[in-house]
Write an enzyme that holds these catalytic residues in place. Structure first.
Site, mmCIF file in Angstrom:
data_model
loop_
_atom_site.group_PDB
_atom_site.id
_atom_site.type_symbol
_atom_site.label_atom_id
_atom_site.label_comp_id
_atom_site.label_asym_id
_atom_site.label_seq_id
_atom_site.Cartn_x
_atom_site.Cartn_y
_atom_site.Cartn_z
ATOM 1 N N ASP A 76 0.811 -1.212 0.000
ATOM 2 C CA ASP A 76 0.000 0.000 0.000
ATOM 3 C C ASP A 76 0.851 1.271 0.000
ATOM 4 O O ASP A 76 0.683 2.147 0.838
ATOM 5 C CB ASP A 76 -0.912 -0.062 1.242
ATOM 6 N N GLU A 130 3.161 -8.437 7.073
ATOM 7 C CA GLU A 130 1.930 -9.085 6.632
ATOM 8 C C GLU A 130 2.110 -10.029 5.450
ATOM 9 O O GLU A 130 1.410 -9.903 4.434
ATOM 10 C CB GLU A 130 0.866 -8.038 6.292
ATOM 11 N N TYR A 152 -6.982 -3.483 12.234
ATOM 12 C CA TYR A 152 -7.761 -2.299 11.820
ATOM 13 C C TYR A 152 -9.237 -2.479 12.181
ATOM 14 O O TYR A 152 -10.111 -2.373 11.334
ATOM 15 C CB TYR A 152 -7.562 -2.045 10.318
ATOM 16 N N GLU A 166 0.470 -1.800 14.181
ATOM 17 C CA GLU A 166 -0.288 -0.869 13.329
ATOM 18 C C GLU A 166 -1.711 -0.789 13.857
ATOM 19 O O GLU A 166 -2.285 -1.801 14.256
ATOM 20 C CB GLU A 166 -0.377 -1.354 11.863
HETATM 21 C C1 GCB Z 1 -1.616 -2.502 6.626
HETATM 22 C C2 GCB Z 1 -0.297 -2.421 5.953
HETATM 23 C C3 GCB Z 1 0.065 -1.008 5.564
HETATM 24 C C4 GCB Z 1 -1.148 -0.303 4.993
HETATM 25 C C5 GCB Z 1 -2.217 -0.244 6.073
HETATM 26 C C6 GCB Z 1 -3.511 0.414 5.580
HETATM 27 O O1 GCB Z 1 -1.936 -3.472 7.280
HETATM 28 O O2 GCB Z 1 0.739 -3.004 6.700
HETATM 29 O O3 GCB Z 1 1.110 -1.061 4.626
HETATM 30 O O4 GCB Z 1 -0.864 0.971 4.516
HETATM 31 O O5 GCB Z 1 -2.535 -1.547 6.477
HETATM 32 O O6 GCB Z 1 -3.694 1.599 5.774
HETATM 33 O O7 GCB Z 1 -4.314 -0.287 4.974
#
Ligand code: GCB
Length: 648
Positions: free
Chosen positions: A206, A450, A503, A539
């Site tokens: 990403d 990941e 997330y 994260e």
């Molecule tokens: C993740 C990734 C990261 C992305 C982020 C997102 O899990 O490790 O590279 O930018 O999510 O914002 O989706």
């Protein structure tokens, strides 16, 4: 070899020049000393992208043989910088294939005429595959866009009446299933929809695949008998600091080595001789992270002198390495620095900014470090690739702790777990450890982000990469960041610390902040129950458009980002008393990604905008980080943290 326009660069390079990729030798950062000079090749280079259908015209016409301007039109291109965003040409922004850089350099006489001088060309990073010529002669070839490589060009510049030399660098940004990061070229063959020969680069990570000469390119000198590598590890015996050193030399069998350790005032505190040894420093000043101690980031200097006898008299090489004395250890529930529990309250970053893309920039570097200190952040992860060496030096000097990640991001295809990919991954870890092993700020290696580690080969793959990394550097723990379920991640049994990305209420249960606490508690408890290892929330975050306000909070508003963070923090506050050893927000700043319907001019999960201005969440995080620092610091409180929203 397939006649594909861009997917065959490695084979092409090897065929044309019969050149094998060598394991890195010493990669000491080029520093000036009484015996060493350096000359940065920053500024404007000549540039051309090879838009030919096969992308191989440059090789067919041997553009490296003559000045680039003689084989066609050129552009001015700044170095360091990505080439993508400096121009007005949309095709160049999205270009995939070979681009050509060239620069004429005037050399001082003493470099070209003193045969006891060795002249080295060093490229800080060229993304992704690079071939280098000097005066039309092939001198180096390197795979991997985030680590430096070098070529000894003494012979080339010391023959004949030369006052200048021409450096040509061809760079290919194509990613394949076996590169790190991996990618695929998608050929669109339906001629009712796409022009003939149409292809695009597909990636599973990403961030935008910026390319070019991203970091300093420089020439430096050493004597022909020289200090090639230094490895320092440190320990503690009560109050005595232990500095173990190993020195590798080249160019002479008959030499003497002397070492001195100097404190920050320049006084010699220990000395030694020979290629390896242990220096003892009574009452050592330890290297502490920022905000953990009233005198953080204390650095000694290890001065090394190599003396060689030559026919014309003694010749000496000098190199000075900053050294921080500190220890790192991991228990079932803690991450220890100098034997004290350390809690990571920090960020994930990207090398990314307007116009220069991933190009190194001193002003941006300092702005970012000033923001980190303002925020009360004590750490970051180099998501998702190694950062510039200058960044690592500043972390040592400011006490910002680093989880040093390799470019193992987006490993999702079965092919990317093949032996070929594995061998390359091992090579990248070698180059990374070789480059960064002496930084006290680096406390852990991260081998990936990941990966699809529920695929069967993942267990063997990660067992091998992690074991290799530990063998290269037994002094640091190893991790990778997972986003899988605790029961399906086959790589996690091999890590020392579990890094989990999640997330909640963003990609799942979008808009439902109320589920975060339950889901996060479940996440931590199941991972810890399964593995009994410390955990970092590596994260978490929410895309936020600055200036969008919605109360009650709605996704993309500043209120939603704050609400999401606050709910994560409630659970982190419970679990950090048990086995959670850190939290790293995703992300420090907004950054550019591929264009997709999910991204509005990039990823907007920054707590700062791409221009480094705070969103509301930055203030929330700042209050939290300073509170955490006040709770967890070492040493006299009154001397250390004077948090006030108006100072610092
Ligand atoms: C993740 C990734 C990261 C992305 C982020 C997102 O899990 O490790 O590279 O930018 O999510 O914002 O989706």
């Amino acid at each position: 070899m397939a006649q594909t326009p861009v997917g065959c660069w490695a084979a092409l390079g090897a065929l044309l020049w019969g050149c094998a990729l060598a394991l890195p030798r010493g990669m000491l950062y080029p520093r000036e000393s009484p015996s060493r000079e350096r000359k940065e090749l920053a500024g404007l280079w000549s540039f051309r992208a090879d838009f030919s259908a096969t992308r191989r015209r440059g090789f067919e016409e041997q553009w490296y043989q003559r000045p680039l301007r003689e084989s066609g039109p050129t552009l001015d291109m700044p170095v360091p910088s990505s080439f993508n965003d400096v121009g007005q040409d949309g095709q160049l922004r999205n270009f995939v294939g070979w681009v050509w850089y060239e620069r004429e350099v005037v050399l001082p006489d003493r470099w070209t005429q003193d045969l006891h001088t060795r002249v080295v060309l060093r490229v800080g990073s060229a993304h992704y595959y690079a071939i280098v010529w000097v005066n039309g002669v092939h001198v180096a070839e390197h795979e991997g866009g985030h680590l430096p490589f070098e070529a000894d060009i003494s012979k080339l510049v010391q023959t004949g009446p030369l006052t200048s030399c021409r450096v040509t660098i061809a760079i290919n940004n194509t990613l394949t299933p076996h590169t790190l990061p991996p990618g695929t070229i998608l050929y669109k063959t339906d001629t009712s929809k796409y022009p003939k020969g149409y292809f695009v680069q597909d990636t599973k990570f990403d961030f935008f695949n910026y390319a070019g000469l991203h970091r300093t390119v420089l020439l430096y000198t050493t004597p022909t008998a020289y200090i090639d590598d230094i490895t320092v590890t440190t320990g503690l015996d009560k109050d005595t600091g232990l500095v173990n050193y190993q020195i590798v030399t080249q160019g002479s069998e008959h030499f003497e080595l002397q070492v001195w350790l100097l404190d920050a005032e320049g006084s010699v505190v220990a000395r030694g001789t020979g290629g390896e040894g242990q220096l003892q420093v009574p009452n050592a000043h330890l290297w502490w992270p920022y905000l953990m101690h009233e005198d953080p980031a204390y650095l000694y200097s290890l001065e090394v002198k190599m003396t060689t006898q030559t026919a014309t008299g003694p010749m000496a090489d000098f190199y000075t390495l900053p050294v921080g004395i500190r220890t790192v250890a991991v228990t079932e529930t803690q991450f220890l620095i100098n034997g004290k529990p350390f809690y990571f309250h920090g960020v994930n970053k990207h090398e990314d900014s307007d116009i220069r893309g991933k190009g190194f920039d001193w002003a941006l570097l300092l702005k970012d470090f000033n923001l980190l200190r303002w925020l009360g952040a004590n750490s970051f992860r180099t998501s998702h690739y190694p950062y510039a060496e200058e960044v690592m030096h500043l972390c040592d000097r400011y006490g910002i702790v680093v989880i040093d990640e390799c470019p193992g991001v987006g490993i999702v295809l079965a092919e990317s777990f093949s032996n070929r990919s594995l061998q390359h991954h091992l090579q990248v870890m070698e180059e990374l450890v070789q480059r960064d092993k002496n930084h006290p700020a680096v406390v852990m290696w991260s081998v990936a982000n990941e990966p699809s580690s529920s695929l069967q080969p993942a267990a063997y793959y990660f067992k091998t990469v992690i074991a290799h990394t530990k063998a290269l550097d037994p002094s640091r723990p190893v991790t990778f960041a997972t986003n899988s379920n605790y029961a399906t991640d086959l790589g996690v049994p091999y890590v020392d610390v579990i890094c989990v990305n999640s997330y909640f209420s963003w990609y799942h249960d979008s808009g439902h902040l109320e589920v975060i606490e339950l889901q996060l508690r479940t996440q931590f408890e199941s991972w810890h129950h399964a593995y009994r290892k410390p955990i970092i929330q590596s994260e978490y975050g929410a895309d936020t458009i600055p200036g969008l306000h919605e109360d009650p909070p709605l996704m993309f508003s500043e209120e939603y980002q704050k609400g999401l963070l606050a709910r994560y923090h409630a659970v982190l506050d419970e679990k950090r008393k048990e086995y959670v050893v850190g939290e790293l927000i995703w992300n420090f700043a907004d950054f550019m990604t591929n264009q997709t319907p999910q991204r509005v001019l990039g990823n907007k999960k920054g707590i700062f905008t791409r221009q480094r201005q705070p969103k509301s969440a930055a203030f929330l995080l700042r209050d939290r980080y300073w509170r955490l620092a006040n709770e967890t610091q070492e040493g006299p409180r009154s001397l250390c943290l004077q948090y006030s929203p108006f100072t610092v």
